[in-house]
Design a protein around this motif. Structure first.
Motif, short mmCIF file in Angstrom:
data_model
loop_
_atom_site.label_atom_id
_atom_site.label_comp_id
_atom_site.label_asym_id
_atom_site.label_seq_id
_atom_site.Cartn_x
_atom_site.Cartn_y
_atom_site.Cartn_z
N ILE A 169 0.82 -1.21 0.00
CA ILE A 169 0.00 0.00 0.00
C ILE A 169 0.86 1.26 0.00
CG2 ILE A 169 -0.24 -0.12 2.53
CD1 ILE A 169 -3.00 1.21 2.20
N ARG A 170 0.49 2.20 -0.84
CA ARG A 170 1.17 3.50 -0.85
C ARG A 170 0.63 4.33 0.31
NH1 ARG A 170 -0.28 9.24 -0.76
NH2 ARG A 170 1.69 10.29 -1.17
N VAL A 171 1.55 4.83 1.12
CA VAL A 171 1.21 5.70 2.24
C VAL A 171 2.20 6.86 2.21
CG1 VAL A 171 0.96 5.84 4.74
CG2 VAL A 171 0.40 3.72 3.59
N THR A 189 4.61 1.61 1.36
CA THR A 189 5.58 2.14 0.41
C THR A 189 5.36 3.63 0.24
OG1 THR A 189 5.59 0.05 -0.82
CG2 THR A 189 6.45 1.98 -1.96
N PRO A 190 6.37 4.47 0.51
CA PRO A 190 6.21 5.92 0.31
C PRO A 190 6.41 6.28 -1.16
CG PRO A 190 8.38 5.46 1.20
CD PRO A 190 7.68 4.13 1.09
N ILE A 191 5.41 6.87 -1.77
CA ILE A 191 5.48 7.33 -3.16
C ILE A 191 4.93 8.75 -3.19
CG2 ILE A 191 4.56 6.98 -5.51
CD1 ILE A 191 4.44 3.98 -4.87
N GLU A 206 -0.48 -2.04 -4.57
CA GLU A 206 -1.80 -2.64 -4.79
C GLU A 206 -2.92 -1.82 -4.15
OE1 GLU A 206 -1.13 -7.26 -4.15
OE2 GLU A 206 -0.13 -6.07 -2.59
N ALA A 207 -2.55 -0.81 -3.38
CA ALA A 207 -3.55 -0.05 -2.65
C ALA A 207 -3.00 1.33 -2.30
CB ALA A 207 -3.96 -0.80 -1.38
N GLN A 208 -3.89 2.21 -1.88
CA GLN A 208 -3.49 3.52 -1.39
C GLN A 208 -4.60 4.00 -0.46
OE1 GLN A 208 -4.73 7.03 -2.29
NE2 GLN A 208 -6.62 5.89 -2.71
N GLU A 209 -4.37 5.11 0.24
CA GLU A 209 -5.42 5.64 1.11
C GLU A 209 -5.48 7.16 0.97
OE1 GLU A 209 -4.41 7.28 4.50
OE2 GLU A 209 -2.71 7.50 3.15
N ASN A 210 -6.70 7.68 0.84
CA ASN A 210 -6.94 9.11 0.68
C ASN A 210 -8.43 9.38 0.90
OD1 ASN A 210 -4.94 11.24 -0.12
ND2 ASN A 210 -4.26 9.63 -1.52
#
Length: 325
Positions: A169-171, A189-191, A206-210
């Motif tokens: 997951i991108r955080v 994963t920081p992106i 595979e995921a992100q949060e916002n």
């Protein structure tokens, strides 16, 4: 002859007054990382114009959206370097200067947006904001805007905390954002914000949060078919004036800047809340799976596996914020 001389002198005086007026105008740069369609931009533009009106044109503020002056870390640094004068940025970045202010990102600290706004009028907010101002060399938080409640999007369905085990997951590269995903076993994963869409599209994560509004604005729903209403952070943005600029403003101008920026924040907050209320139905109508989850399952796991001390937070601040009515 006297009439001509008087006319010439009058014209000369008018030119001088005009030149002095132009010279007195101060040009300022206001930067953020959000799209031009988002209220964080439209209301910043309104605020820039309103400040010009209320100061009789003494300030000309240009607003630079969508990371035009750099990513969020860059514009925060720009406050010190003098490359920007005003920014909109989260307390997560302010916490790099003053860690305790980041407690506002501890998962499930706020009940809802109204609790967040009540916090911004509390003694604990004043204490944390003052601590940041002192630690950052005078950067002053003039206003706080509700950014949205953060939810998760994913390639796979998620119904409980344990379903995130092993999920890439991108955080954002900010400690507090890591708390919930890591407690649930995800691989964070920081992106950079501007690169998230491509990372989701090519499978880097595979995921992100916002918040829902950001998921819509950045079109993350095009590359993620599951929206999971984890509601783990009731997020906010600060309007921050650089210490260099704030120290130069007269008391009258400080009041004008503060009043206008707070009005802009209230306008943005209202827009965000209205948009959020309509988006769940819109996403469902567009064929996206929207899943309600038991937030207490996620919160319980976080409280069991995450400590305040590891982030540099004070539990007393957390307790004070939770107690705000």
């Amino acid at each position: 002859m006297k009439l001509k001389l008087s006319t010439i002198l009058g014209a000369t005086a008018a030119v001088l007054v005009s030149a002095l007026g132009a010279h007195a105008q101060t040009a300022l740069k206001w930067a953020h990382v959000y799209e031009t369609s988002e209220p964080f931009h439209t209301e910043s533009v309104w605020a820039a114009e309103e400040i010009a009106k209320r100061t009789d044109g003494r300030y000309k503020i240009d607003v630079f959206p969508a990371s035009q002056l750099g990513k969020e870390a860059d514009i925060n640094q720009g406050l010190k370097l003098g490359t920007v004068d005003i920014i909109i940025s989260g307390s997560s970045f302010a916490s790099r200067e003053h860690p305790p202010i980041g407690v506002t990102y501890f998962p499930y600290i706020f009940r809802d947006p109204s609790h967040l706004i009540a916090y911004t009028k509390s003694d604990v907010f004043n204490k944390l904001a003052q601590g940041y101002e002192e630690a950052s060399g005078g950067n002053h938080i003039t206003a706080v805007t509700y950014y949205g409640t953060r939810h998760t999007t994913s390639n796979k369905p998620i119904e409980k905390c344990a379903d995130m085990q092993g999920l890439k997951i991108r955080v954002p590269d900010v400690p507090a954002y890591l708390a919930m995903p890591r407690a649930c076993g995800a691989n964070t994963t920081p992106i950079a914000f501007a690169e998230v869409y491509l990372a989701l599209q090519n499978g880097t994560v595979e995921a992100q949060e916002n918040p829902l509004t950001t998921i819509e604005a950045k079109k993350f729903y095009e590359v993620q078919k599951n929206i999971v209403l984890t509601g783990h952070i009731v997020d906010h943005l600060n309007t921050v004036v650089s210490g260099m600029l704030w120290s130069k403003l007269s008391d009258e101008d400080k009041q004008i800047f503060t009043e206008v920026m707070q009005e802009a924040a209230e306008r943005s907050t209202k827009i965000i809340e209205e948009r959020e209320n309509a988006l769940v139905d819109k996403f469902k109508a567009d064929g996206i799976t929207v899943t309600e989850v038991d937030k207490s399952d996620f919160e319980k796991t976080v409280m069991e596996k995450v400590t305040f001390e590891e982030f540099g937070y004070d539990k007393a601040d957390w307790e004070a914020i939770r107690a705000v009515q």
